[in-house]
Design an enzyme around this catalytic site. Sequence first.
Site, PDB file in Angstrom:
ATOM      1  N   SER A 144      10.170  -6.759   1.071  1.00  0.00           N
ATOM      2  CA  SER A 144       8.972  -6.760   1.920  1.00  0.00           C
ATOM      3  C   SER A 144       7.689  -7.034   1.142  1.00  0.00           C
ATOM      4  O   SER A 144       6.648  -7.293   1.744  1.00  0.00           O
ATOM      5  CB  SER A 144       8.837  -5.429   2.664  1.00  0.00           C
ATOM      6  OG  SER A 144       8.325  -4.425   1.819  1.00  0.00           O
ATOM      7  N   LYS A 181       3.584  -0.303   0.003  1.00  0.00           N
ATOM      8  CA  LYS A 181       2.906  -1.123   0.999  1.00  0.00           C
ATOM      9  C   LYS A 181       1.428  -1.314   0.637  1.00  0.00           C
ATOM     10  O   LYS A 181       0.855  -0.544  -0.128  1.00  0.00           O
ATOM     11  CB  LYS A 181       2.982  -0.459   2.381  1.00  0.00           C
ATOM     12  CG  LYS A 181       4.385  -0.407   2.983  1.00  0.00           C
ATOM     13  CD  LYS A 181       4.863  -1.771   3.424  1.00  0.00           C
ATOM     14  CE  LYS A 181       6.249  -1.698   4.060  1.00  0.00           C
ATOM     15  NZ  LYS A 181       7.305  -1.444   3.071  1.00  0.00           N
TER      16      LYS A 181
END
Length: 228
Positions: A144, A181
């Site tokens: 990701s 993230k």
Amino acid sequence: MYLGGIIKAYRDKHELSMQAFADKCGLSKGYIAMLEKNLNSKTGEPIVPSLETFVKVSAAIHMSLDELLDIVDENQPIDISGKRNVSALSSQFDNIFPVEVKKFPLLGEIACGEPIFANEDRESYVLTGTDIAADFCLKAKGDSMIGARILDGDIVFIKRQDIVEDGEIAAVVINDEATLKRVFYDRNKNQLTLQSENSKYRPFSYEGEELNHVKILGKAIAFQSDIV
């Protein structure tokens, strides 16, 4: 304790002379003396033992390399260049530098994708450059964050802090699960959004009471990849 202190403690416990220990690990008596003084007699600077030296000492004191690195002082510099001519080369070329390293605790894997269980058991240590101002590191898992060039298996170095700037990449724990993230704040809505660097993953947004279950471990400041 620095490597020289470990050697001295071992010699004292086993009543070994400096020469006997030098013979035992295949190093010179003079070099053992410098290690124990933590001083390079030629430069007057603290000595920077090579990784090969650590390997030889660990064998001599009947300890694995990992065990030795676990007990050596975290500020002990280690030369992993393995090149005897690096100093000569660095005097000729301004973009060649000797490599000195320190060790960081590796706290397990962190998800680059869906959050995974945050394993904070210290599995091992990672050696890397002394200029990285991090507190620990984590191994990336998933895809990701590929837009930030962080790939599956990369080592991500984290500076421990409770808050990061808007848009910075952070290690975040959500209900005891960890993820890596990019963090965004909407202060008008009192909302925190965790954004991947891969369009196939949707962002996670938290607000109100949900924010009580979100904890920032720290800011990602560097990563280390293998060359393939």
